[in-house]
Design a protein around this motif. Structure first.
Motif, PDB file in Angstrom:
ATOM      1  N   ASP A   1     -11.216  -1.609   1.137  1.00  0.00           N
ATOM      2  CA  ASP A   1     -10.472  -2.636   1.695  1.00  0.00           C
ATOM      3  C   ASP A   1     -10.498  -3.840   0.614  1.00  0.00           C
TER       4      ASP A   1
ATOM      5  N   ASN B   1      -4.784  -0.441   2.944  1.00  0.00           N
ATOM      6  CA  ASN B   1      -4.473  -0.656   4.429  1.00  0.00           C
ATOM      7  C   ASN B   1      -5.558   0.429   5.119  1.00  0.00           C
TER       8      ASN B   1
ATOM      9  N   ASP C   1       0.641  -1.229  -0.019  1.00  0.00           N
ATOM     10  CA  ASP C   1      -0.041   0.094  -0.123  1.00  0.00           C
ATOM     11  C   ASP C   1       0.961   1.204  -0.077  1.00  0.00           C
TER      12      ASP C   1
END
Length: 438
Positions: free
Chosen positions: A399, A404, A159
């Motif tokens: 998600d 995250n 991420d």
């Protein structure tokens, strides 16, 4: 509770469709729920969940495809590697708007970029059996990880929320040093955060690709749609930012869907670097009798997947690229509307308690474009997704996209100017009803 859509009706519909807390809901599930609620309530849902283009395509494409059909192309199988017209046009287009040289041979039309990415992942899987994992720079397009699952490729994600600039390169090297990564995948601009990698980051990624011998798949679905810079002039800087200036280990996926508003005809072009196209992989030679990456892509993968790409639509995409290169068609002029919509919606949301999740681009404000991400304080992304349905607003939780962070994706494509007032009223009502939780 007094919400724009009847609270009990929405609750009963959600439960009746088995969506519960939305943790297992797909984009299609949310779209289906929205349509059912529209039918039951007679109220319009503001559709911000689907990443589907909402603008009319240029007549250039439609006329070119009609002419090709009139000339009999429907009776002839297209070649696996594409007709000469689109291969030449794509090569010129890459030179004109990216500023790199890719030979026509290495530009292969595909049935949408999704077929191109599926074929690319398959080529990685078969060419490098000793490297069994793809690294996705998240958040990203969830179908691409599904493609890896179908093929049998392992995948991991990073991420970017906490990794930009030098931190990104350091983290990538840490992951690559394990030796199991065959390729890195990202979109630029990013779906859904709309952050854009800068040249220094791309240079770092390119150096790592060479050092660890991994292939970069640069998904350019939102080609040149960083509206902070005018990228619409052919053969003139500034160009689309790209890793292809810093390594030969790359594949570019150029889509006809967003920038060209031609999604329904399913057309994209996969552009493989000249060097990678000609690179021989022993595993391919041994098992398939075709050793080079490019020949395997065209003559084994594209042949077995679909025997090429629909003949007439290749002429349409080629005509668009030709006109853009000639300066007769500014393909970015129409899609700037997405930026206008994003600017309006951001102003409404941010003035009513929401905040941007991916909120800046290396310290600079994000561009306004096809997507952006928001959250409401002290809620999870699943709670926000469900709660906004009571206010007639459909969104998609982050998600499911490898993020995250808690938040939702907003897509501007279906938002119409006549919906601005009702959107503002509904968001203000939502804030009034939820301000107590901040």
């Amino acid at each position: 509770m007094n919400t724009p859509l009847d609270y009990n009706l929405v609750t009963d519909t959600i439960e009746g469709m088995g969506l519960g807390d939305f943790s297992q809901a797909t984009i299609r599930d949310i779209q289906s729920l929205s349509k059912v609620l529209e039918e039951k309530t007679g109220q319009p849902i503001i559709h911000l969940e689907m990443g589907v283009p909402g603008l009319q395509p240029s007549d250039i494409a439609i006329k070119a495809e009609q002419e090709a059909l009139a000339n009999g192309c429907a009776t002839i199988y297209p070649p696996n590697g594409g007709i000469p017209r689109i291969k030449n046009a794509a090569s010129q287009f890459v030179k004109a708007f990216i500023g790199v040289d890719i030979e026509p041979l290495c530009c292969i039309p595909t049935t949408g970029s999704m077929q191109g990415t599926f074929a690319t992942f398959t080529a990685w899987y078969r060419a490098m059996p000793e490297k069994d994992t793809v690294l996705f720079i998240h958040p990203g397009f969830p179908v691409q990880t599904t493609q890896c699952d179908v093929i049998g490729l392992k995948h991991i994600g990073l991420d970017i929320h906490g990794y930009r600039g030098a931190d990104l390169i350091t983290k990538l090297e840490e992951i690559l040093s394990a030796g199991n990564i065959c390729g890195i995948v990202y979109s630029n601009p990013n779906n859904p955060s709309w952050v854009c990698f800068n040249e220094e980051e791309l240079k770092g990624i390119g150096k790592l690709a060479d050092k660890y011998d991994v292939i970069i798949l640069e998904d350019l679905a939102y080609f040149a749609m960083d509206f902070r810079r005018d990228l619409s002039h052919p053969f003139e800087a500034p160009f689309q930012a790209t890793v292809s200036r810093y390594t030969d280990n790359y594949v570019l996926a150029i889509s006809g869907s967003k920038a060209f508003s031609y999604a329904g005809q399913r057309i994209g072009v996969t552009c493989i670097s000249n060097k990678l196209y000609q690179r021989t992989y022993p595993a391919l030679k041994e098992k398939y009798g075709v050793g080079t990456f490019g020949d395997f892509f065209c003559n084994r993968l594209m042949y077995t997947l679909s025997s090429g790409t629909t003949h007439s639509v290749q002429h349409a995409m080629a005509a668009l690229m030709e006109a853009a290169c000639d300066g007769k068609y500014n393909f970015l002029a129409d899609v700037r509307e997405y930026g206008r919509r994003a600017k309006f919606m951001k102003e409404v949301l941010l003035s009513n308690g929401f905040y941007l999740v991916y909120d800046n681009d290396m310290g600079a404000p994000l561009a306004d474009g096809f997507y952006f991400t928001v959250q409401y304080p002290n809620m999870t992304d699943l709670q926000l997704t469900r709660e906004l349905m009571y206010y007639g607003i459909a969104v998609f939780p982050l998600d499911t996209m490898g993020s995250n962070e808690q938040g939702v994706r907003i897509c501007t494509s279906f938002f119409k100017q006549e919906q601005e007032l009702i959107f503002k009223e509904r968001i203000e009502a939502f804030h009034k009803d939820h301000i107590h939780i901040i």
